[in-house]
Design an enzyme around this catalytic site. Sequence first.
Site, short mmCIF file in Angstrom:
data_model
loop_
_atom_site.label_atom_id
_atom_site.label_comp_id
_atom_site.label_asym_id
_atom_site.label_seq_id
_atom_site.Cartn_x
_atom_site.Cartn_y
_atom_site.Cartn_z
N HIS A 178 1.91 4.50 -2.85
CA HIS A 178 2.04 5.95 -2.73
C HIS A 178 3.42 6.42 -3.18
CE1 HIS A 178 -1.76 6.53 -0.75
NE2 HIS A 178 -1.42 5.86 0.33
N HIS A 209 0.84 -1.20 0.00
CA HIS A 209 0.00 0.00 0.00
C HIS A 209 0.88 1.25 0.00
CE1 HIS A 209 -3.42 2.60 1.41
NE2 HIS A 209 -2.40 3.29 1.90
N GLU A 210 1.85 1.29 0.91
CA GLU A 210 2.71 2.47 1.01
C GLU A 210 3.61 2.61 -0.22
OE1 GLU A 210 2.06 4.60 3.10
OE2 GLU A 210 0.83 3.43 4.49
#
Length: 440
Positions: free
Chosen positions: A28, A24-25
């Site tokens: 980003h 998920h990170e």
Amino acid sequence: MSALLTLIGVVLFVIGILASVALHEMGHMLPAKAFGMKVTQYFVGFGRTVWSTKRGETEYGLKLIPAGGFVRIIGMLPPSKNSQDPTEPLRVRKANTGPIQSLVENARSAEYETIDPADDGRLFYQKVWWKKLIVMASGPLVNVLIAFVLFGGLFMLYGANVAQTTVATVTDCVIPADQATADRKCEPADKESPAKLAGFQVGDKILSFNGTTISSWDDLTPLIRANTDKPAVIVVERNGQQTTLQTNTILNQVVEKAGSDKIVSVGFLGVSPEQKVERQDFGFVVDKMGELTVATVKALGNFPEKLVGVAKSIVGGNRDQDSPMSVVGASRVAGEVASNNSLTGGERIAFLVSLLASLNLFLALFNFIPLLPLDGGHMIGAIWEGIRRGFAKLRGRPDPGYVDVAKLLPIAYVAASFIVVMGVLLVIADIVNPIKLFNG
């Protein structure tokens, strides 16, 4: 051996969660770097740093508490309109500043403490709105992709439970949905079920209902429900022979569909299908993901109401099986499934994969909620900025500039407080009154 299997299940599930957070990170970080934004930190976990290493301008590492992660992209909060120099440290105004304004200005100051003059042009708020939108949406979209891959692999390689046209159980009596509990048994005042009156037996294969050929259980259910309390002629195959059964379906209160809280009054027969695991195609995966997404959105809408039940369960109330769980509760369930001897190895793996996929889908949709500090809050700011600038350009007006999402920080603090309280509440409930999938 059971304790070891429980531990293995918990460890594997936690590793799956941490991998999901890390991806998920990364969702980003990678587009942020691709768009030239300055990323100074990429961490999995919170709290004290356990390990870290620096590559270029970014520090990568692990923190002590495995309950999330973060990427620090410089310039997420823009400077106030009266200070357009991003390299100039911002200070809280000393006069006529209330507590809320102080919080906002302190947050701005902290954001710009480490910015160098060379960072001008690389700050998040300076980028065009669609780049900001991509950066913030990519994190939860990665979780959607993980869920899709896990569900896809599960359904296409292992299979999904499909209701057959063969009868697995015959209900003895008619029990309305609002009275149907695990320990509710037939009482003298209950009506005998139409299926029992007709003489249904376990193993009967239903061939037709009132002249309509039945090829799947999904064909049968709407026919029964639409028949209300009218006569029903059902042809079944029993021991290789066709047998015709006759009865009258009866109006009964039932759950509209699996996972729904809505009760409807429809025709009722009193049989349930045999389930069989069958491999599915890509179309099934897409349809199932759509159903699960709708169900998860509804669950998020009912979250506050469900939390009331969770709070009551802490002080001795009953814990609903469909109650929300924390990561602690989900990990406990993973361990319980891994050590359950009544399940085959394939069933255990399938359940754990399904649990991790469902968690990823929930995390994605939760992060899409348009409130800071969630990703959706920054996404809404980027979209609104694009709309404002677009309208200004169409009307020949001056560019209104970036949207100051820092003004939403008071709301963000309230939302963050609620998330923290919610998390603590769920953890406590999962410890003192956990959800148990199996008896014993």
